[in-house]
Design a protein around this motif. Structure first.
Motif, PDB file in Angstrom:
ATOM      1  N   VAL A  14       0.849  -1.196   0.000  1.00 46.01           N
ATOM      2  CA  VAL A  14       0.000   0.000   0.000  1.00 46.01           C
ATOM      3  C   VAL A  14       0.883   1.244   0.000  1.00 46.01           C
ATOM      4  O   VAL A  14       0.599   2.229  -0.690  1.00 46.01           O
ATOM      5  N   LEU A  15       1.985   1.202   0.756  1.00 42.45           N
ATOM      6  CA  LEU A  15       2.921   2.333   0.764  1.00 42.45           C
ATOM      7  C   LEU A  15       3.479   2.605  -0.620  1.00 42.45           C
ATOM      8  O   LEU A  15       3.597   3.760  -1.040  1.00 42.45           O
ATOM      9  N   VAL A  16       3.836   1.549  -1.357  1.00 40.32           N
ATOM     10  CA  VAL A  16       4.361   1.727  -2.713  1.00 40.32           C
ATOM     11  C   VAL A  16       3.313   2.394  -3.601  1.00 40.32           C
ATOM     12  O   VAL A  16       3.620   3.304  -4.385  1.00 40.32           O
ATOM     13  N   ARG A  17       2.063   1.956  -3.470  1.00 37.66           N
ATOM     14  CA  ARG A  17       0.979   2.578  -4.243  1.00 37.66           C
ATOM     15  C   ARG A  17       0.799   4.052  -3.850  1.00 37.66           C
ATOM     16  O   ARG A  17       0.512   4.895  -4.696  1.00 37.66           O
ATOM     17  N   ARG A  28       6.828   2.498 -10.307  1.00 35.57           N
ATOM     18  CA  ARG A  28       6.997   2.417 -11.766  1.00 35.57           C
ATOM     19  C   ARG A  28       8.212   1.583 -12.136  1.00 35.57           C
ATOM     20  O   ARG A  28       8.179   0.768 -13.060  1.00 35.57           O
ATOM     21  N   MET A  29       9.318   1.804 -11.400  1.00 35.84           N
ATOM     22  CA  MET A  29      10.545   1.053 -11.690  1.00 35.84           C
ATOM     23  C   MET A  29      10.373  -0.431 -11.360  1.00 35.84           C
ATOM     24  O   MET A  29      10.894  -1.299 -12.069  1.00 35.84           O
ATOM     25  N   ALA A  30       9.624  -0.729 -10.286  1.00 35.19           N
ATOM     26  CA  ALA A  30       9.365  -2.129  -9.932  1.00 35.19           C
ATOM     27  C   ALA A  30       8.519  -2.810 -10.995  1.00 35.19           C
ATOM     28  O   ALA A  30       8.732  -3.990 -11.311  1.00 35.19           O
ATOM     29  N   ASP A  31       7.581  -2.090 -11.576  1.00 34.76           N
ATOM     30  CA  ASP A  31       6.775  -2.652 -12.666  1.00 34.76           C
ATOM     31  C   ASP A  31       7.636  -2.990 -13.871  1.00 34.76           C
ATOM     32  O   ASP A  31       7.503  -4.054 -14.483  1.00 34.76           O
ATOM     33  N   LEU A  32       8.544  -2.075 -14.229  1.00 31.45           N
ATOM     34  CA  LEU A  32       9.373  -2.281 -15.421  1.00 31.45           C
ATOM     35  C   LEU A  32      10.364  -3.421 -15.231  1.00 31.45           C
ATOM     36  O   LEU A  32      10.721  -4.110 -16.191  1.00 31.45           O
ATOM     37  N   PRO A 202      -3.979 -12.448 -14.449  1.00 34.39           N
ATOM     38  CA  PRO A 202      -3.140 -11.343 -14.917  1.00 34.39           C
ATOM     39  C   PRO A 202      -2.424 -10.666 -13.753  1.00 34.39           C
ATOM     40  O   PRO A 202      -2.857 -10.783 -12.597  1.00 34.39           O
ATOM     41  N   VAL A 203      -1.358  -9.948 -14.063  1.00 36.95           N
ATOM     42  CA  VAL A 203      -0.577  -9.284 -13.029  1.00 36.95           C
ATOM     43  C   VAL A 203      -1.282  -8.011 -12.565  1.00 36.95           C
ATOM     44  O   VAL A 203      -2.136  -7.466 -13.276  1.00 36.95           O
ATOM     45  N   SER A 204      -0.917  -7.553 -11.380  1.00 37.87           N
ATOM     46  CA  SER A 204      -1.427  -6.290 -10.831  1.00 37.87           C
ATOM     47  C   SER A 204      -0.250  -5.337 -10.652  1.00 37.87           C
ATOM     48  O   SER A 204       0.495  -5.453  -9.672  1.00 37.87           O
ATOM     49  N   PRO A 205      -0.041  -4.413 -11.594  1.00 39.86           N
ATOM     50  CA  PRO A 205       1.093  -3.481 -11.486  1.00 39.86           C
ATOM     51  C   PRO A 205       0.979  -2.597 -10.249  1.00 39.86           C
ATOM     52  O   PRO A 205      -0.112  -2.378  -9.715  1.00 39.86           O
ATOM     53  N   PHE A 206       2.096  -2.071  -9.794  1.00 45.88           N
ATOM     54  CA  PHE A 206       2.097  -1.107  -8.697  1.00 45.88           C
ATOM     55  C   PHE A 206       1.570   0.249  -9.152  1.00 45.88           C
ATOM     56  O   PHE A 206       0.796   0.890  -8.458  1.00 45.88           O
ATOM     57  N   SER A 207       2.047   0.682 -10.327  1.00 47.00           N
ATOM     58  CA  SER A 207       1.753   2.048 -10.750  1.00 47.00           C
ATOM     59  C   SER A 207       0.365   2.169 -11.358  1.00 47.00           C
ATOM     60  O   SER A 207      -0.065   1.324 -12.153  1.00 47.00           O
ATOM     61  N   HIS A 210       0.171   2.185 -15.240  1.00 48.59           N
ATOM     62  CA  HIS A 210       0.466   0.968 -16.000  1.00 48.59           C
ATOM     63  C   HIS A 210      -0.736   0.031 -16.015  1.00 48.59           C
ATOM     64  O   HIS A 210      -1.327  -0.248 -14.973  1.00 48.59           O
ATOM     65  N   ASP A 211      -1.066  -0.464 -17.202  1.00 43.58           N
ATOM     66  CA  ASP A 211      -2.106  -1.481 -17.325  1.00 43.58           C
ATOM     67  C   ASP A 211      -1.520  -2.887 -17.255  1.00 43.58           C
ATOM     68  O   ASP A 211      -2.192  -3.842 -16.879  1.00 43.58           O
TER      69      ASP A 211
END
Length: 446
Positions: A14-17, A28-32, A202-207, A210-211
């Motif tokens: 939740v903190l990352v979000r 965003r960087m964790a998603d990439l 499907p995955v759940s991105p942090f950002s 990002h879809d």
């Protein structure tokens, strides 16, 4: 990512979000760079869902560096800070400094203003606002068995001069400790008898921007194994070979070392270990064994690793180790994370007694935002509270809970965020961080 190659988890996700909702970069960087995505507690209600991702270290570092180096208005200078430069209204003798240091943390008042920093090279950088984010490097000392040497992370020097500078400014420093497990060569592990843990699809991105993520269709597999009674016996027989397990300095209760688990839960015959790849196979074969952080001598580590199912022939590429480091009493801070003792000086991360990337990133965003907002407004505006500030209440989100806990209760062990810490967890969810915080951050120009 100097320890676990992952972001998120229970509360932490939740903190990352929330960081992402205010235009912070780590989500965003964790998603990439993410190579496995999961929602922890998915079987329960959304209030306790914990987004988590395994992240490729190579991709994360490359993308983060590229983003920072090309960020408009940002200049990066590499150097080690040795001293904080202060402007005092009156010069203080040694006795006055001692009286200042003995002042109650909750009642501390400003006795100086920061005017810059001095690097170890001797170079002086002038600044009206300074943010300190020292991680485990502030007075850092690594422990492996009975060996101890100054360092904040394996192969990197500790920040010794800065500790002295903070003491001289009147701050009372405490000591905390943490640890990291050994690293393993994944090519020498027998996965055939281990349960698999797959990523979500499907995955759940942090950002929120990002879809999907680049590696949604080639996520890595994690595996589960466990310690054995023989491992525990070896740890017990060698307690005297580790100086890190002394009880005088507190470590993280919710991420304890293997020595602590064997000592505290003596009735248990095994503890879970998650084998987590540190990246895609084309980048690394290193595996992070989550759950066996320890500070035993290297030879003992190699021996007990080979007593673990599936690791009978494993090659250890780096031993686990412990780190002790200095921190400041967070009750010395305002809600903006500016210090009460020194005007213009802000602190974020482990220096405030917290543990984890997510807690550090969230504090860094808040401290950096407030330092920047204060820097572009006059001293009179800041003193009169007319300058805009980013301050959050407990009802605003987990970052608000984190800050409130730190500045009102202080810490006696490394602090980490949990959903249980928030009385507003039903409304402070991972899936609504943008609705809670984005408009607020935009109004401040973030």
């Amino acid at each position: 990512m100097s320890c676990n190659p992952s972001f998120g988890g229970i509360g932490k996700g939740v903190l990352v979000r929330e960081v992402d909702a205010m235009d912070g970069l780590c989500g965003r960087m964790a998603d990439l760079g993410g190579v496995q995505f999961r929602i922890l507690n998915r079987s329960k209600g959304p209030a306790v869902h914990g987004p988590r991702a395994q992240v490729d270290r190579v991709i994360y570092k490359r993308n983060m560096l590229q983003t920072l180096q090309t960020y408009a208005g940002l200049d990066i200078k590499a150097g080690s800070v040795a001293d904080i430069l202060l402007d005092r209204s009156t010069e203080l003798d040694e006795q006055a400094l001692k009286r200042l240091a003995s002042q109650d943390s909750t009642l501390a008042t400003s006795s100086a203003t920061v005017v810059g920093v001095r690097l170890e090279s001797g170079e002086i950088i002038r600044a009206r606002k300074v943010v300190i984010t020292t991680g485990t490097f502030l007075g850092g000392e690594i422990h492996i068995g009975l060996k101890a040497f100054p360092s904040g992370r394996k192969g990197e020097a500790a920040s010794i001069g800065l500790s002295k500078s903070l003491k001289d400014a009147g701050f009372r420093l405490g000591r905390m400790k943490t640890g990291t497990p050994p690293r393993l060569d994944g090519l020498t592990i027998d996965y055939s008898r281990m349960p698999k843990q797959l990523g979500d699809m499907p995955v759940s991105p942090f950002s929120f921007i990002h879809d999907s993520v680049p590696h949604a269709n080639d996520q890595v597999v994690c595996y589960q194994t466990h310690t054995t009674p023989a491992v525990h016996d070896m740890i017990r027989a060698n307690f005297d070979q580790s100086i890190h397990i002394r009880e005088t300095i507190r470590g993280p209760r919710y991420c304890p070392s293997l020595e602590s688990k064997v000592k505290r839960f003596s009735e248990k015959e095994s503890h879970l270990i998650w084998l987590e790849p540190e990246g895609l196979p084309e980048h690394t074969s290193t595996v992070y064994p989550n759950g066996i952080s320890n500070t035993m001598p290297e030879d003992i580590q190699q021996k007990f690793l080979r007593m673990i199912p599936g690791l009978e022939n494993v090659v250890m590429t780096q031993p686990g180790y412990g780190v002790e480091y200095d921190h400041v009493d967070p009750r010395e801070l305002k809600r903006t994370l500016e210090t009460k003792r020194v005007t213009g000086l802000y602190m974020a991360g482990q220096i405030n007694g917290t543990t984890g990337y997510e807690e550090a990133a969230a504090q860094g965003l808040l401290a950096g935002a407030n330092a920047g907002l204060a820097a572009v407004h006059s001293k009179a505006e800041c003193e009169s509270q007319e300058a805009p500030q980013l301050t959050l209440d407990r009802s605003d989100g987990y970052l608000g809970v984190l800050i409130d806990d730190l500045i009102t209760r202080g810490v006696n062990e490394p602090y980490r965020v949990f959903t249980a810490r928030s009385e507003y967890r039903l409304s402070s969810r991972a899936n609504n961080a943008d609705l809670r915080l984005t408009r607020r951050a935009a109004a401040l120009g973030l």
